[in-house]
Design a protein around this motif. Structure first.
Motif, PDB file in Angstrom:
ATOM      1  N   GLY A  35       0.796  -1.220   0.000  1.00 14.65           N
ATOM      2  CA  GLY A  35       0.000   0.000   0.000  1.00 14.65           C
ATOM      3  C   GLY A  35       0.829   1.271   0.000  1.00 14.65           C
ATOM      4  N   GLY A  36       2.127   1.127  -0.264  1.00 13.94           N
ATOM      5  CA  GLY A  36       3.012   2.293  -0.239  1.00 13.94           C
ATOM      6  C   GLY A  36       3.237   2.912  -1.603  1.00 13.94           C
ATOM      7  N   SER A  63       5.945   5.650  -0.040  1.00  8.64           N
ATOM      8  CA  SER A  63       7.025   5.238   0.850  1.00  8.64           C
ATOM      9  C   SER A  63       8.295   6.056   0.632  1.00  8.64           C
ATOM     10  CB  SER A  63       7.334   3.754   0.657  1.00  8.64           C
ATOM     11  OG  SER A  63       7.660   3.476  -0.696  1.00  8.64           O
ATOM     12  N   GLU A  64       8.475   6.579  -0.582  1.00 10.98           N
ATOM     13  CA  GLU A  64       9.677   7.359  -0.901  1.00 10.98           C
ATOM     14  C   GLU A  64       9.386   8.847  -1.019  1.00 10.98           C
ATOM     15  OE1 GLU A  64      12.518   5.723  -0.932  1.00 10.98           O
ATOM     16  OE2 GLU A  64      11.402   3.842  -0.649  1.00 10.98           O
ATOM     17  N   LYS A  65       8.103   9.224  -0.819  1.00 14.93           N
ATOM     18  CA  LYS A  65       7.669  10.625  -0.923  1.00 14.93           C
ATOM     19  C   LYS A  65       8.018  11.223  -2.288  1.00 14.93           C
ATOM     20  CE  LYS A  65       7.816  11.547   4.047  1.00 14.93           C
ATOM     21  NZ  LYS A  65       8.062  10.140   4.449  1.00 14.93           N
ATOM     22  N   ASN A  94       8.889  16.002  -5.715  1.00 21.80           N
ATOM     23  CA  ASN A  94       8.821  15.794  -4.276  1.00 21.80           C
ATOM     24  C   ASN A  94       7.347  15.748  -3.869  1.00 21.80           C
ATOM     25  OD1 ASN A  94       8.572  16.438  -1.437  1.00 21.80           O
ATOM     26  ND2 ASN A  94      10.714  17.054  -1.479  1.00 21.80           N
ATOM     27  N   ALA A  95       6.921  14.642  -3.234  1.00 19.68           N
ATOM     28  CA  ALA A  95       5.510  14.477  -2.904  1.00 19.68           C
ATOM     29  C   ALA A  95       5.105  15.190  -1.624  1.00 19.68           C
ATOM     30  CB  ALA A  95       5.170  12.989  -2.778  1.00 19.68           C
ATOM     31  N   ALA A 319      14.750   6.806 -11.865  1.00 17.85           N
ATOM     32  CA  ALA A 319      15.194   8.157 -12.223  1.00 17.85           C
ATOM     33  C   ALA A 319      15.664   8.913 -10.993  1.00 17.85           C
ATOM     34  CB  ALA A 319      14.062   8.908 -12.914  1.00 17.85           C
ATOM     35  N   ASN A 320      14.973   8.740  -9.883  1.00 16.92           N
ATOM     36  CA  ASN A 320      15.387   9.412  -8.650  1.00 16.92           C
ATOM     37  C   ASN A 320      16.750   8.918  -8.191  1.00 16.92           C
ATOM     38  OD1 ASN A 320      14.607  11.234  -6.365  1.00 16.92           O
ATOM     39  ND2 ASN A 320      14.849   9.353  -5.197  1.00 16.92           N
ATOM     40  N   LEU A 321      16.989   7.607  -8.324  1.00 20.65           N
ATOM     41  CA  LEU A 321      18.306   7.051  -8.002  1.00 20.65           C
ATOM     42  C   LEU A 321      19.376   7.669  -8.896  1.00 20.65           C
ATOM     43  CD1 LEU A 321      20.020   4.871  -6.524  1.00 20.65           C
ATOM     44  CD2 LEU A 321      19.423   3.307  -8.382  1.00 20.65           C
TER      45      LEU A 321
END
Length: 337
Positions: A35-36, A63-65, A94-95, A319-321
């Motif tokens: 659910g993340g 989970s990672e915002k 950025n969430a 992409a964030n990585l």
């Protein structure tokens, strides 16, 4: 506003390795199961069926915002034009604040995370002693698929490659070892690569089959498939695409990456519409399998199918990585917006 980083394909290539991306893919699958994460509805458009299309995929990694989207195009005639057939961009946000964090070229990320997705299916569903792989397709994805399956299953001894264009297959086979070393630092010295002349014979002798074509007509027939075979079906990602005989699914344990999307556009779409299988025949999503919520392969004779349409969640996290790694290596173009 904070810093916004833009990465070209060449810069993205300097930030990612296959082992990392397989870990990212598993993290996303588990987050979705817990659910993340949410995969949002996909937008598809055919400019010309089988020749030119585009899709916009987006999602939210709670989970990672992070949230974001990917717009990617595939124009088959670009090969004759001397430019890539697959192009696109990924934007990460950025969430917490809604702030855009960066933009990356999508081609390498799409390739590496798609290979990692197929290999995750292989990792969790193929028989433990599987050694022979058949790769159906010799296009953009082929090198990524080979790199990923060798990373996930180092015991692979033979990889056969089949495609409609035999010249492309032989060209790929001739250069694959060098490209694996140059692009992924993978030593394939102990792996035998072989071009397929007779597809039926290759299917009958394969433990793992990875399909990565744009076919709208099943290529692999039910009667060719031996007990214990694992399929990672990756090419069917748009309505009407199908790579394997519907009847194969009647004998198989079926795992999907995202149930809703796969029912709409995946390998299971047409068999469901035909009534060959029912929704209740689908065991569940791969994140549930990784977390032990459902069972996968029970014995060496099970036929297993992993249907993966691809989720933007994988692109966004990958992409964030890349953006984080680029910041550490001082790569990319940085501006404030």
């Amino acid at each position: 506003m904070g810093e916004f980083r833009v990465l070209s394909e060449a810069e993205v290539r300097q930030t990612l390795d296959m082992k990392q991306v397989i870990e990212v893919v598993e993290t996303v699958y588990k987050a979705k199961s817990s659910g993340g994460a949410e995969a949002w509805p996909t937008v598809f458009y055919d400019f010309e069926k089988g020749r030119a299309d585009m899709d916009i995929k987006s999602g939210f990694l709670k989970s990672e915002k992070l949230f974001g989207h990917k717009t990617v195009t595939w124009f088959g005639d670009n090969e004759e034009r001397g430019i890539p057939t697959l192009m696109g961009v990924i934007v990460v946000f950025n969430a917490v604040t809604g702030e855009p964090l960066g933009l990356t070229d999508a081609s390498f990320i799409t390739g590496i995370r798609t290979g990692a997705a197929a290999a995750t299916g292989v990792k969790y569903l193929a028989a433990k002693d599987a050694e022979n792989v058949l790769l159906l397709g010799a296009g953009n994805q082929a090198l990524f698929q080979v790199a990923a399956v060798l990373t996930a299953r180092p015991g692979i001894k033979k990889i056969r490659v089949a495609a409609r264009n035999q010249k492309k297959v032989h060209t790929f086979i001739e250069g694959v070892s060098e490209k694996l070393k140059d692009t992924f630092n993978i030593d394939s010295e102990n792996v035998e690569f072989e071009a397929v002349d007779a597809l039926e014979d290759a299917v009958k002798d394969s433990d793992i089959i990875i399909t990565i074509t744009s076919s709208r007509t099943p290529v692999i027939k039910h009667e060719w498939v031996k007990k214990g075979t694992h399929f990672s079906c990756i090419g069917a990602d748009m309505e009407g695409k199908q790579e394997i005989d519907s009847k194969i699914l009647t004998d198989a344990k079926i795992i999907v990456d995202d149930l809703k999307h796969c029912m709409e556009v995946g390998e299971i779409e047409i068999p469901l519409n035909e009534g060959v299988i029912k929704e209740t025949d689908i065991t569940g999503e791969i994140g549930d399998l990784i977390l032990g919520k459902i069972e996968g392969r029970n014995n060496d004779e099970d036929i297993t199918v992993f249907d993966a349409t691809g989720m933007a969640l994988l692109d966004i996290f990958t992409a964030n990585l890349a953006l984080k790694s680029a910041a550490e290596k001082n790569l990319g173009t940085v501006s404030e917006i």
